[in-house]
Design an enzyme around this catalytic site. Sequence first.
Site, PDB file in Angstrom:
ATOM      1  N   SER A 106      45.646  45.090   1.258  1.00 45.00           N
ATOM      2  CA  SER A 106      44.672  45.309   2.334  1.00 45.00           C
ATOM      3  C   SER A 106      43.498  44.371   2.092  1.00 45.00           C
ATOM      4  CB  SER A 106      44.196  46.762   2.321  1.00 45.00           C
ATOM      5  OG  SER A 106      42.959  46.843   3.010  1.00 45.00           O
ATOM      6  N   ALA A 111      35.010  54.824  14.410  1.00 39.81           N
ATOM      7  CA  ALA A 111      34.046  54.738  15.514  1.00 39.81           C
ATOM      8  C   ALA A 111      34.620  55.321  16.800  1.00 39.81           C
ATOM      9  CB  ALA A 111      33.628  53.288  15.737  1.00 39.81           C
ATOM     10  N   LEU A 115      37.638  54.299  17.995  1.00 37.40           N
ATOM     11  CA  LEU A 115      38.501  53.296  18.624  1.00 37.40           C
ATOM     12  C   LEU A 115      39.908  53.301  18.027  1.00 37.40           C
ATOM     13  CD1 LEU A 115      36.000  50.325  19.008  1.00 37.40           C
ATOM     14  CD2 LEU A 115      36.600  52.086  20.624  1.00 37.40           C
ATOM     15  N   SER A 149      43.127  53.888  12.906  1.00 37.52           N
ATOM     16  CA  SER A 149      44.303  54.440  12.211  1.00 37.52           C
ATOM     17  C   SER A 149      45.559  54.270  13.066  1.00 37.52           C
ATOM     18  CB  SER A 149      44.090  55.905  11.825  1.00 37.52           C
ATOM     19  OG  SER A 149      43.919  56.720  12.957  1.00 37.52           O
ATOM     20  N   ASP A 163      46.322  58.073  21.205  1.00 40.69           N
ATOM     21  CA  ASP A 163      45.882  56.888  20.462  1.00 40.69           C
ATOM     22  C   ASP A 163      47.043  55.958  20.147  1.00 40.69           C
ATOM     23  OD1 ASP A 163      43.581  58.314  20.558  1.00 40.69           O
ATOM     24  OD2 ASP A 163      43.440  58.682  18.401  1.00 40.69           O
TER      25      ASP A 163
END
Length: 375
Positions: free
Chosen positions: A65, A119, A121, A124, A168
Amino acid sequence: MKTRIHEQFEKNFGGNGTFYASAGRINLIGEHTDYNGSFVFPGAIDKCIMAEIRKNDSDKVRVVSLDINEYVEFGLKEEDAPSQDWARYIFGVCREIQKRGGVIGGFDAAFAGNVPLGAGLSSSAALESTFAFAIDAMWQLGIEKFELARIGQSTEHNYCGVKCGIMDQFASVMGKKGSLMRLDCKTMEFEYFPFKPEGYKLVLVDSRVKHQLSGSPYNDRRNSCERVAATIGVEFLRDASMEQLQAVKDKVSQEDYMRAEYVIGETQRVLDVCAALEKGDYETVGAKMYETHWGMSKLYEVSCEELDFLATLAKECGVTGCRIMGGGFGGCTINLVKDELYDAFIARAKAEFNAKYGHEPQIYPVVISDGAHKC
Ligand code: ADP
Ligand code: MG
């Protein structure tokens, strides 16, 4: 971003992989509607997680990452779960694919993103969808796109302790440039609508406040909705009309009545926004966004002082549409602003919010973009 990712990929694993990305999302309208069997109206945005990935002919996954600056290795069996939060999203996706019969092996990956974390958006979902899409493509599993979204949702449920809905991941996977998607949360049917607001910008103003409330306001709202639906005699409030609600006014509490009035109104507003978009009528879209904001604030009572302040200020600045995005009690407003008013609005939002609450809101301009893709 691609160059930075490749540098790390090469440094850790050598050679080249294939790039995949998936997006964060906004929801233009349709809030607290999912558990009422009604509509949400999300779209993917121009902020994504991107990964360079390659099979490694082993049974180990090795991932770097860039944003967390960490390297993790894990196996593909249930007992191999990594402890790092970010890696659990990737491990969960692998496991959920295997649970559905997908035969996969190890791979090497380096990834980074520009979806702001936490936030509202859905960084994840972008992470899960990137890996679900990539693994499906690399092993040619032929998993349907909607199922890729469900794999992300199950990952959150089973490996990350988040009992989220499907919106999402659905938006992250299925998003299309210049389109929003109306998802029917009762039937899971969906339809694309054009969203090309020429002359307008879409911008999120993140209050960076999150109020911790005593009790469980979310469950309270759900219970109110269920009570009113049962009194009217429908499965979900989505199936009820304002007339049906009025007819049971004496049989429900005033509070439950207000909650149901919001939900029934919100279902209609989503439909109205879709009709307006088909005509390119962004002024009506904006008016509906304000109606949602004040419905969430006054009837559903899930707003807060800071978000009401931002919505009032937006109106004063001539912003076309503004509302709370997400469950409420903090987070962002989503704003539809004419190009020529944008700079003045952002300047005032920063300065006046800061003067009142002691910190500036974070500003995220967004453009509706493609969901999961190879790049
Ligand atoms: P959001 O609302 O953005 O989805 P979540 O708390 O659900 O917020 O997810 C954020 C988590 O997702 C982070 O804590 C991290 O574990 C993971 N994540 C998101 N973006 C990245 C990234 N760019 N790099 C590594 N992990 C990420
Ligand atoms: Mg999330």
